[in-house]
Scaffold this motif. Structure first.
Motif, PDB file in Angstrom:
ATOM      1  N   ARG A  94      56.323 127.279  73.035  1.00  0.00           N
ATOM      2  CA  ARG A  94      57.196 126.378  72.268  1.00  0.00           C
ATOM      3  C   ARG A  94      56.722 124.943  72.482  1.00  0.00           C
ATOM      4  O   ARG A  94      56.696 124.453  73.610  1.00  0.00           O
ATOM      5  N   ILE A  95      56.380 124.293  71.383  1.00  0.00           N
ATOM      6  CA  ILE A  95      55.832 122.938  71.427  1.00  0.00           C
ATOM      7  C   ILE A  95      56.799 121.967  70.772  1.00  0.00           C
ATOM      8  O   ILE A  95      57.242 122.181  69.639  1.00  0.00           O
ATOM      9  N   GLY A  96      57.120 120.884  71.470  1.00  0.00           N
ATOM     10  CA  GLY A  96      57.893 119.798  70.885  1.00  0.00           C
ATOM     11  C   GLY A  96      56.966 118.621  70.631  1.00  0.00           C
ATOM     12  O   GLY A  96      56.148 118.284  71.490  1.00  0.00           O
ATOM     13  N   THR A  97      57.074 118.001  69.467  1.00  0.00           N
ATOM     14  CA  THR A  97      56.072 117.000  69.119  1.00  0.00           C
ATOM     15  C   THR A  97      56.588 115.968  68.130  1.00  0.00           C
ATOM     16  O   THR A  97      57.541 116.220  67.380  1.00  0.00           O
ATOM     17  N   TYR A  98      55.944 114.806  68.127  1.00  0.00           N
ATOM     18  CA  TYR A  98      56.166 113.820  67.088  1.00  0.00           C
ATOM     19  C   TYR A  98      55.552 114.315  65.786  1.00  0.00           C
ATOM     20  O   TYR A  98      54.604 115.116  65.788  1.00  0.00           O
ATOM     21  N   LEU A  99      56.026 113.779  64.679  1.00  0.00           N
ATOM     22  CA  LEU A  99      55.459 114.101  63.378  1.00  0.00           C
ATOM     23  C   LEU A  99      53.969 113.760  63.328  1.00  0.00           C
ATOM     24  O   LEU A  99      53.153 114.542  62.828  1.00  0.00           O
ATOM     25  N   SER A 100      53.587 112.606  63.866  1.00  0.00           N
ATOM     26  CA  SER A 100      52.181 112.181  63.823  1.00  0.00           C
ATOM     27  C   SER A 100      51.286 113.133  64.611  1.00  0.00           C
ATOM     28  O   SER A 100      50.184 113.487  64.179  1.00  0.00           O
ATOM     29  N   CYS A 101      51.743 113.571  65.779  1.00  0.00           N
ATOM     30  CA  CYS A 101      50.961 114.521  66.586  1.00  0.00           C
ATOM     31  C   CYS A 101      50.893 115.877  65.898  1.00  0.00           C
ATOM     32  O   CYS A 101      49.865 116.563  65.962  1.00  0.00           O
ATOM     33  N   SER A 102      51.986 116.252  65.229  1.00  0.00           N
ATOM     34  CA  SER A 102      52.028 117.525  64.527  1.00  0.00           C
ATOM     35  C   SER A 102      51.000 117.573  63.403  1.00  0.00           C
ATOM     36  O   SER A 102      50.414 118.626  63.119  1.00  0.00           O
ATOM     37  N   ILE A 103      50.735 116.437  62.796  1.00  0.00           N
ATOM     38  CA  ILE A 103      49.782 116.375  61.687  1.00  0.00           C
ATOM     39  C   ILE A 103      48.349 116.265  62.187  1.00  0.00           C
ATOM     40  O   ILE A 103      47.460 116.995  61.735  1.00  0.00           O
ATOM     41  N   HIS A 104      48.101 115.372  63.136  1.00  0.00           N
ATOM     42  CA  HIS A 104      46.729 115.030  63.501  1.00  0.00           C
ATOM     43  C   HIS A 104      46.180 115.790  64.713  1.00  0.00           C
ATOM     44  O   HIS A 104      44.965 115.854  64.882  1.00  0.00           O
ATOM     45  N   TRP A 105      47.042 116.335  65.559  1.00  0.00           N
ATOM     46  CA  TRP A 105      46.573 116.978  66.779  1.00  0.00           C
ATOM     47  C   TRP A 105      46.820 118.483  66.814  1.00  0.00           C
ATOM     48  O   TRP A 105      45.911 119.266  67.097  1.00  0.00           O
ATOM     49  N   ILE A 106      48.057 118.875  66.557  1.00  0.00           N
ATOM     50  CA  ILE A 106      48.472 120.255  66.808  1.00  0.00           C
ATOM     51  C   ILE A 106      47.612 121.294  66.083  1.00  0.00           C
ATOM     52  O   ILE A 106      47.171 122.278  66.706  1.00  0.00           O
ATOM     53  N   PRO A 107      47.332 121.130  64.783  1.00  0.00           N
ATOM     54  CA  PRO A 107      46.540 122.174  64.105  1.00  0.00           C
ATOM     55  C   PRO A 107      45.167 122.409  64.740  1.00  0.00           C
ATOM     56  O   PRO A 107      44.739 123.556  64.893  1.00  0.00           O
ATOM     57  N   GLY A 108      44.475 121.322  65.115  1.00  0.00           N
ATOM     58  CA  GLY A 108      43.148 121.467  65.717  1.00  0.00           C
ATOM     59  C   GLY A 108      43.199 122.150  67.068  1.00  0.00           C
ATOM     60  O   GLY A 108      42.336 122.987  67.391  1.00  0.00           O
ATOM     61  N   ILE A 109      44.203 121.806  67.866  1.00  0.00           N
ATOM     62  CA  ILE A 109      44.334 122.421  69.195  1.00  0.00           C
ATOM     63  C   ILE A 109      44.660 123.905  69.061  1.00  0.00           C
ATOM     64  O   ILE A 109      44.063 124.758  69.733  1.00  0.00           O
ATOM     65  N   ILE A 110      45.606 124.222  68.175  1.00  0.00           N
ATOM     66  CA  ILE A 110      46.002 125.624  68.002  1.00  0.00           C
ATOM     67  C   ILE A 110      44.831 126.450  67.458  1.00  0.00           C
ATOM     68  O   ILE A 110      44.608 127.593  67.882  1.00  0.00           O
ATOM     69  N   LYS A 111      44.068 125.886  66.519  1.00  0.00           N
ATOM     70  CA  LYS A 111      42.922 126.614  65.966  1.00  0.00           C
ATOM     71  C   LYS A 111      41.935 126.987  67.063  1.00  0.00           C
ATOM     72  O   LYS A 111      41.454 128.130  67.140  1.00  0.00           O
ATOM     73  N   LYS A 112      41.636 126.015  67.935  1.00  0.00           N
ATOM     74  CA  LYS A 112      40.696 126.272  69.020  1.00  0.00           C
ATOM     75  C   LYS A 112      41.269 127.279  70.011  1.00  0.00           C
ATOM     76  O   LYS A 112      40.576 128.205  70.462  1.00  0.00           O
ATOM     77  N   PHE A 113      42.536 127.130  70.345  1.00  0.00           N
ATOM     78  CA  PHE A 113      43.187 128.026  71.298  1.00  0.00           C
ATOM     79  C   PHE A 113      43.303 129.437  70.725  1.00  0.00           C
ATOM     80  O   PHE A 113      43.058 130.433  71.424  1.00  0.00           O
TER      81      PHE A 113
END
Length: 291
Positions: A94-113
């Motif tokens: 379960r990840i809690g995040t800002y909108l900006s992090c959700s757009i620019h960071w989360i997808p790339g990290i999840i893809k790699k993971f």
């Protein structure tokens, strides 16, 4: 102890609705209602009351929520540990995040993971500074992508120094200047999001003793940016959110320059599930490389 009952209670609390809790857990609304009635009979007091915003936990139920979250988190850790011993990786992070992090960071990290851990699922919840701090401490989320908040009772791993810019309409008198003095915000039309504890923009206004004319308060930073484009005022926004954004506005470094410290927040390494600990390492490496 029937852990499923506590899981249903927590879902009702998080969603404020028997119907939405039933949808999340793939149950009928009747099953949720009957389970809550049985749990209330077992504990000896009401768990929820109706309010304008939905089903609200009673004070007694509210006091139990941190322990319930800890219980369910421990159960998840056990399940993941058993799966790992059997050579299988499973579970939910379960990840809690800002909108900006959700757009620019989360997808790339999840893809790699996900490429290395295809059996792990994710629940992403977006919130503001105050909500994220509460969610981390209440264990509603395992890991939070958040700016540094002094005095909070969780671990914080810094990963990026994010500059905060003055954002002005293109026809603003200072639009042609290389930098924007903070004092120019004093008494000037200003657009921002609502005040919440830990808000970076409101903290900056307080620290620099600034009192702009806050004419419009909006729900998120992108709607704030749209209002600036329409000439309704200027604002302060973080660089991560402004990344790749174009439109009828200009961004200027302030004088003095402003920053927020972004990082990863969590209760403790020991409290994280095996999957969450692994994801934390991936996120740290990804963000430090990105910086």
């Amino acid at each position: 102890m029937d852990i499923r009952r506590w899981q249903i209670m927590l879902a009702v609390s998080d969603h404020g609705s028997y119907t939405r809790a039933a949808e999340e857990l793939k149950l009928t609304q009747s099953a949720v209602t009957q389970t809550m009635k049985a749990l209330e009979k077992e504990v000896g007091f009401p768990l929820f009351v109706k309010s304008k915003s939905g089903m609200k936990p009673t004070p007694e139920a509210q006091s139990l929520l941190p322990s319930i979250r800890a219980l369910l988190n421990a159960e998840e850790v056990i399940h993941q540990g058993i799966a790992s011993l059997n050579g299988v990786q499973t579970g939910t992070i379960r990840i809690g995040t800002y909108l900006s992090c959700s757009i620019h960071w989360i997808p790339g990290i999840i893809k790699k993971f996900h490429a290395d851990h295809p059996g792990i699922r994710f629940q992403i919840i977006e919130g503001d500074e105050g909500e994220l701090a509460d969610w981390i401490q209440e264990r509603r989320v395992d890991i939070g992508f958040i700016s540094y908040q002094p005095g909070q009772r969780y671990q914080f791993l810094p990963v990026m120094k994010d500059e905060i810019y003055a954002v002005l309409p293109t026809d603003h008198p200072m639009a042609d200047q290389e930098t924007f003095p903070l004092t120019c915000f004093e008494g000037a039309p200003f657009v921002t999001t609502a005040y919440v504890p830990g808000s970076d923009v409101h903290r900056i206004l307080d620290e620099h003793h600034l009192s702009p004319d806050i004419r419009f308060v909006s729900i998120n930073e992108f709607s704030v940016l749209s209002m600036v484009e329409h000439g309704l005022g200027s604002t302060l926004l973080p660089g991560l959110l402004l990344r790749k954004q174009t439109g009828n506005f200009v961004c200027r470094s302030t004088e003095p320059r402003l920053y927020r410290q972004l990082g990863l927040a969590y209760i403790s390494i020991r409290a994280l599930s095996p999957a969450a600990r692994s994801f934390l390492a991936y996120a740290k490496d990804f963000l430090l490389d990105d910086e």
